[in-house]
Scaffold this motif. Structure first.
Motif, short mmCIF file in Angstrom:
data_model
loop_
_atom_site.label_atom_id
_atom_site.label_comp_id
_atom_site.label_asym_id
_atom_site.label_seq_id
_atom_site.Cartn_x
_atom_site.Cartn_y
_atom_site.Cartn_z
N GLY A 1 0.78 -1.23 0.00
CA GLY A 1 0.00 0.00 0.00
C GLY A 1 0.81 1.27 0.00
O GLY A 1 0.25 2.37 0.01
N LEU A 2 2.12 1.16 -0.03
CA LEU A 2 3.01 2.32 -0.05
C LEU A 2 3.30 2.73 -1.49
O LEU A 2 3.26 1.90 -2.41
N GLU A 3 3.59 3.99 -1.69
CA GLU A 3 3.98 4.49 -3.00
C GLU A 3 5.50 4.69 -3.00
O GLU A 3 6.00 5.70 -2.51
N LEU A 4 6.20 3.72 -3.53
CA LEU A 4 7.67 3.72 -3.48
C LEU A 4 8.30 4.34 -4.72
O LEU A 4 9.51 4.55 -4.75
N GLY A 5 7.45 4.64 -5.72
CA GLY A 5 7.96 5.29 -6.93
C GLY A 5 9.09 4.50 -7.56
O GLY A 5 9.07 3.27 -7.63
N ASP A 6 10.12 5.22 -8.00
CA ASP A 6 11.29 4.57 -8.59
C ASP A 6 12.50 4.69 -7.68
O ASP A 6 13.64 4.64 -8.12
N ARG A 7 12.24 4.81 -6.38
CA ARG A 7 13.33 5.04 -5.43
C ARG A 7 14.02 3.75 -5.00
O ARG A 7 15.10 3.80 -4.42
N TRP A 8 13.40 2.61 -5.24
CA TRP A 8 13.95 1.34 -4.75
C TRP A 8 14.02 0.32 -5.87
O TRP A 8 13.59 -0.82 -5.71
N THR A 9 14.55 0.72 -7.00
CA THR A 9 14.62 -0.18 -8.16
C THR A 9 15.89 -1.03 -8.17
O THR A 9 16.03 -1.90 -9.03
#
Length: 263
Positions: A47-55
Motif C-alpha cells: 500500500g506504499l507508493e515507493l515510486g522509482d526510489r527502490w529499483t
C-alpha cells in the motif's frame, strides 16, 4: 501475560523461540521478495507508493541489513538468514514511545492484523492496555468489504475474513476500506495505527502515524521507516510455532510504554 523480562532476557527468548536470530524464513525467500519489490510488483509494496526510489535490489538489501539484521553479504544467496534480536528490542522501545504518547494524550488508536495466526493476540493485548489507559480504540464501521471478503474486528483488532475464515493478507485494501468508511460516516481518522503488512503500509501512506511489525521477507515497511513515512517497523518472524511465544515480547513493549501488563 508473563512478568516483563529484562532486555537481556527478552533477547535470549527471541533467539530461543526463533522470533529473531536464526529465523525460519530462508535467504532465498528474502531475496526473491526484495527483487520483486524492486521490480515494481505492487503485491510487495504493502500500500506504499515507493515510486522509482527502490529499483536496485542491492539498495533494498542494504536497508534490510541495517534495520532488520539480515546478512549484507551479496554472495549469500541461499540457506539461513537472520533477524538481529537487538534491532527487534530497539524497535519495540521506539514503538513504546508512541504507545506512551497515545496513552498520555488519550488518542484514538486503530489495531489491525494481516497475520491473525501469529500477531492477533499481540495487538489484542496492546489494545486492551491502551483502552485501560484511557485511549479510544477505534471501532470500525460495520459491513465493510475488500478483496471479495469482509473486514471486521475481533477483540478490538481489525481482521480480514473470507469463507468464514480469518485470512493472512498483505493487501492494503482492508485498511483502505476502514479509513474510507470512517470518512464516509464523518468520523475522525485514527491518531495512531498499530498493525502489520498492508494494513500498516496503507495507513502510513495516508499520513497517519503508524507502527508496524514485519518479517525479514517483507521489506516495504522497513523502506517506509527509512523514508520517514512509517514511524516504527519492528523486525520479527511474524508466524512462529506457538503464538504464546510473543507474550514476553508484548509484556516488554507494554512495560516500556508505562502501560499495565495484564493477562
Amino acid at each position: 501475560m508473563p512478568i516483563p523480562p529484562s532486555r537481556t532476557e527478552l533477547i535470549d527468548h527471541l533467539v530461543r523461540t526463533r522470533i529473531a536470530g536464526n529465523v525460519a524464513t530462508p535467504r532465498e525467500n528474502n531475496l526473491d521478495h526484495y527483487r520483486r519489490l524492486s521490480q515494481g510488483d505492487r503485491n510487495f509494496w504493502f500500500g506504499l507508493e515507493l515510486g522509482d526510489r527502490w529499483t536496485d535490489e542491492q539498495d533494498v538489501l542494504a536497508v534490510m541489513a541495517e534495520r532488520c539484521g539480515v546478512s549484507d553479504d551479496l554472495g549469500h544467496r541461499a540457506g539461513q538468514d537472520t533477524i538481529d534480536p537487538g534491532l527487534t528490542v530497539a524497535a519495540l522501545e521506539r514503538a513504546a514511545a508512541f504507545l506512551r504518547k497515545a496513552a498520555e494524550g488519550g488518542q484514538r488508536v486503530l489495531f489491525a492484523t494481516g497475520h491473525p495466526g501469529g500477531l492477533l493476540d499481540v495487538h489484542r493485548a496492546t489494545a486492551a492496555a491502551l483502552r485501560t489507559a484511557g485511549c479510544e480504540i477505534v471501532s470500525i464501521p460495520s459491513g465493510l468489504r475488500a478483496d471479495e471478503g469482509s473486514v471486521y474486528q475481533v477483540a478490538d483488532v481489525a481482521v480480514y475474513e473470507r469463507g468464514a475464515t480469518l485470512w493472512h493478507t498483505h493487501s492494503p485494501a482492508p485498511m483502505a476500506a476502514i479509513l474510507d468508511g470512517l470518512a464516509a460516516l464523518g468520523r475522525p481518522l485514527p491518531d495512531l495505527v498499530v498493525a502489520d503488512h498492508g494494513w500498516a503500509g496503507c495507513a502510513a501512506q495516508r499520513g497517519i502515524d503508524a507502527v508496524g511489525y514485519a518479517d525479514s521477507n517483507d521489506p516495504a515497511l522497513f523502506l517506509a521507516e527509512a523514508e520517514g513515512t512509517l514511524q516504527v517497523t519492528v523486525p520479527l518472524d511474524d508466524h512462529v510455532a506457538d503464538p504464546r511465544f510473543y507474550e514476553p515480547m508484548t509484556a516488554y513493549l507494554l512495560d516500556a510504554a508505562g502501560l499495565a501488563v495484564t493477562a
